[in-house]
Design a protein around this motif. Structure first.
Motif, PDB file in Angstrom:
ATOM      1  N   VAL A 164      -9.860  17.565  14.984  1.00 58.02           N
ATOM      2  CA  VAL A 164      -9.558  18.464  13.998  1.00 58.02           C
ATOM      3  C   VAL A 164      -8.639  18.187  13.164  1.00 58.02           C
ATOM      4  N   VAL A 165      -8.805  18.395  11.702  1.00 66.99           N
ATOM      5  CA  VAL A 165      -8.010  17.845  10.707  1.00 66.99           C
ATOM      6  C   VAL A 165      -7.270  18.889   9.881  1.00 66.99           C
ATOM      7  N   TYR A 166      -6.035  18.980   9.798  1.00 61.45           N
ATOM      8  CA  TYR A 166      -5.365  19.934   8.730  1.00 61.45           C
ATOM      9  C   TYR A 166      -4.975  19.175   7.786  1.00 61.45           C
ATOM     10  N   SER A 167      -5.144  19.692   6.336  1.00 64.10           N
ATOM     11  CA  SER A 167      -4.722  19.110   5.231  1.00 64.10           C
ATOM     12  C   SER A 167      -3.998  20.055   4.827  1.00 64.10           C
ATOM     13  N   VAL A 168      -2.604  19.501   4.417  1.00 61.09           N
ATOM     14  CA  VAL A 168      -1.572  20.602   3.968  1.00 61.09           C
ATOM     15  C   VAL A 168      -0.558  20.203   3.031  1.00 61.09           C
ATOM     16  N   ALA A 169      -0.321  21.011   1.768  1.00 59.05           N
ATOM     17  CA  ALA A 169       0.440  20.580   0.839  1.00 59.05           C
ATOM     18  C   ALA A 169       2.106  20.741   1.383  1.00 59.05           C
ATOM     19  N   ILE A 170       2.783  19.961   0.803  1.00 57.02           N
ATOM     20  CA  ILE A 170       4.223  19.909   1.181  1.00 57.02           C
ATOM     21  C   ILE A 170       4.990  19.710  -0.068  1.00 57.02           C
ATOM     22  N   GLU A 171       6.371  19.974   0.059  1.00 58.14           N
ATOM     23  CA  GLU A 171       7.304  19.694  -1.168  1.00 58.14           C
ATOM     24  C   GLU A 171       8.680  19.434  -0.723  1.00 58.14           C
ATOM     25  N   SER A 172       9.552  19.105  -1.364  1.00 65.41           N
ATOM     26  CA  SER A 172      10.824  19.341  -1.076  1.00 65.41           C
ATOM     27  C   SER A 172      11.418  20.901  -1.218  1.00 65.41           C
ATOM     28  N   GLY A 173      12.579  21.135  -0.558  1.00 68.86           N
ATOM     29  CA  GLY A 173      12.978  22.349  -0.717  1.00 68.86           C
ATOM     30  C   GLY A 173      13.672  22.709  -2.103  1.00 68.86           C
ATOM     31  N   SER A 174      13.836  23.739  -2.634  1.00 69.17           N
ATOM     32  CA  SER A 174      14.515  23.971  -3.862  1.00 69.17           C
ATOM     33  C   SER A 174      16.182  24.046  -3.409  1.00 69.17           C
ATOM     34  N   MET A 175      16.449  24.459  -2.542  1.00 71.42           N
ATOM     35  CA  MET A 175      17.997  24.417  -2.386  1.00 71.42           C
ATOM     36  C   MET A 175      18.567  23.024  -1.653  1.00 71.42           C
ATOM     37  N   ASN A 176      17.395  22.807  -0.715  1.00 71.29           N
ATOM     38  CA  ASN A 176      18.022  21.267  -0.243  1.00 71.29           C
ATOM     39  C   ASN A 176      16.802  20.495  -0.148  1.00 71.29           C
ATOM     40  N   PRO A 177      17.012  19.495  -1.189  1.00 66.76           N
ATOM     41  CA  PRO A 177      15.803  18.368  -1.518  1.00 66.76           C
ATOM     42  C   PRO A 177      15.724  17.835  -0.281  1.00 66.76           C
ATOM     43  N   LYS A 178      16.411  17.614   0.945  1.00 68.82           N
ATOM     44  CA  LYS A 178      15.940  16.992   2.054  1.00 68.82           C
ATOM     45  C   LYS A 178      15.084  17.900   3.015  1.00 68.82           C
ATOM     46  N   CYS A 179      14.945  19.077   2.556  1.00 68.86           N
ATOM     47  CA  CYS A 179      14.136  19.955   3.498  1.00 68.86           C
ATOM     48  C   CYS A 179      12.652  19.740   3.113  1.00 68.86           C
ATOM     49  N   ILE A 180      11.646  19.862   3.998  1.00 69.93           N
ATOM     50  CA  ILE A 180      10.109  19.788   3.632  1.00 69.93           C
ATOM     51  C   ILE A 180       9.723  21.016   3.818  1.00 69.93           C
ATOM     52  N   VAL A 181       9.050  21.626   2.952  1.00 69.17           N
ATOM     53  CA  VAL A 181       8.487  23.064   2.934  1.00 69.17           C
ATOM     54  C   VAL A 181       6.914  23.160   2.833  1.00 69.17           C
ATOM     55  N   PRO A 182       6.165  23.552   3.729  1.00 65.31           N
ATOM     56  CA  PRO A 182       4.595  23.629   3.297  1.00 65.31           C
ATOM     57  C   PRO A 182       4.605  24.761   2.142  1.00 65.31           C
ATOM     58  N   ARG A 183       3.426  24.578   1.410  1.00 69.65           N
ATOM     59  CA  ARG A 183       3.224  25.310   0.391  1.00 69.65           C
ATOM     60  C   ARG A 183       1.590  25.752   0.388  1.00 69.65           C
ATOM     61  N   GLY A 184       1.368  27.229   0.434  1.00 65.82           N
ATOM     62  CA  GLY A 184       0.070  27.654   0.528  1.00 65.82           C
ATOM     63  C   GLY A 184      -0.707  27.240   1.553  1.00 65.82           C
ATOM     64  N   ALA A 185      -1.805  27.693   1.603  1.00 62.23           N
ATOM     65  CA  ALA A 185      -2.687  27.464   2.788  1.00 62.23           C
ATOM     66  C   ALA A 185      -3.276  26.161   2.764  1.00 62.23           C
ATOM     67  N   GLY A 186      -3.431  25.545   3.862  1.00 59.27           N
ATOM     68  CA  GLY A 186      -3.984  24.257   3.930  1.00 59.27           C
ATOM     69  C   GLY A 186      -5.606  24.283   4.166  1.00 59.27           C
ATOM     70  N   ARG A 187      -6.187  23.328   4.478  1.00 61.03           N
ATOM     71  CA  ARG A 187      -7.622  23.354   4.715  1.00 61.03           C
ATOM     72  C   ARG A 187      -7.878  22.667   6.029  1.00 61.03           C
ATOM     73  N   ILE A 188      -8.925  22.889   6.734  1.00 64.07           N
ATOM     74  CA  ILE A 188      -9.305  22.189   8.115  1.00 64.07           C
ATOM     75  C   ILE A 188     -10.857  21.517   7.828  1.00 64.07           C
ATOM     76  N   ARG A 189     -10.806  20.392   8.325  1.00 65.73           N
ATOM     77  CA  ARG A 189     -11.945  19.642   8.656  1.00 65.73           C
ATOM     78  C   ARG A 189     -12.167  19.511  10.227  1.00 65.73           C
ATOM     79  N   VAL A 190     -13.649  19.486  10.632  1.00 74.65           N
ATOM     80  CA  VAL A 190     -14.003  19.418  12.005  1.00 74.65           C
ATOM     81  C   VAL A 190     -14.999  18.358  11.876  1.00 74.65           C
ATOM     82  N   TYR A 191     -14.758  17.307  12.846  1.00 73.92           N
ATOM     83  CA  TYR A 191     -15.668  16.094  13.003  1.00 73.92           C
ATOM     84  C   TYR A 191     -16.240  16.388  14.355  1.00 73.92           C
TER      85      TYR A 191
END
Length: 236
Positions: A164-191
């Protein structure tokens, strides 16, 4: 009259001097904060900046909807993904990316991997096309993508290890660039037949950061006895 003028002049000069010192200290503080936010000179160990920042956090894969997956395969996946699956990320390299340890709510450990999404996995749109596509597709096209793969035990009468593979978009936080925040819904692939088989698009999937119970600001509970015991474990 003259003494009053001299006293006023001294007070004014002191104010200017203090203002200059305040501005100078503010600039130094800003430079210090900026230096703390940057990763210049840090050995990333071959990882992207986003992966380096998220490696020491405890993540959770949320239960999937599994659109397009049915029958025994769906029941087999939900046997392990009925509740959030905890992920412990590692820097060691494995067969399908960097290694990770997945742990179910029942305490069972599963083999897992994490990596940057390979080229071609996510459709990239031109800037002129972003306003005409769904929000989640636009976010995935613009930001960095990370994949989390969990290998499940084989189904009865089979030796194949479904993934089961989760693909998720991430980016740095707006207030703390050292923080990582998931953005939006990801997608799942199943093998269903392992990585050698053909994947199935299983719809949206999300992951979050595991947090401990309690309040972010301990002083917030003053005068509110009902809230002093903290909050149950949740996700960001």
């Amino acid at each position: 009259m003259r003494s009053t003028f001299v006293l006023t002049l001294i007070i004014t000069l002191l104010g200017v001097s203090q203002g200059q010192r305040f501005l100078r200290n503010t600039g130094q503080a800003r430079a210090q904060v900026q230096a703390e936010m940057e990763l210049d000179g840090v050995d990333l160990g071959g990882m992207s900046r986003e992966m380096f920042l998220m490696k020491d956090k405890n993540w959770e894969l949320l239960p999937p909807d599994l659109e397009g997956v049915s029958g025994s395969m769906k029941r087999h996946i939900l046997k392990y993904f009925k509740d959030p699956v905890k992920l412990s990320l590692q820097k060691k390299t494995g067969k399908y990316g960097r290694r990770a340890i997945a742990k179910t709510e029942a305490g069972q450990k599963l083999r897992a991997y994490w990596r940057e999404s390979p080229p071609g996995t996510i459709e990239r749109f031109k800037p002129s096309e972003l306003l005409d596509v769904p929000y989640d597709d636009a976010v995935r096209s613009r930001l960095s993508m990370v994949e989390f793969e969990v290998q499940l035990p084989p189904r009865p009468k089979s030796k194949k290890l479904p993934s089961v593979v989760y693909s998720v978009a991430i980016e740095s936080g707006s207030m703390n660039p050292k923080c990582i925040v998931p953005r939006g819904a990801g997608r799942i692939r199943v093998y269903p037949e392992g990585r050698s088989g053909k994947p199935i698009d299983a719809g949206p999937g999300n992951f979050g950061l595991s947090i401990r119970s309690g309040l972010v600001d301990p002083g917030w509970a003053r005068g509110r006895p009902a809230f002093r015991k903290g909050r149950p474990t949740g996700l960001i």
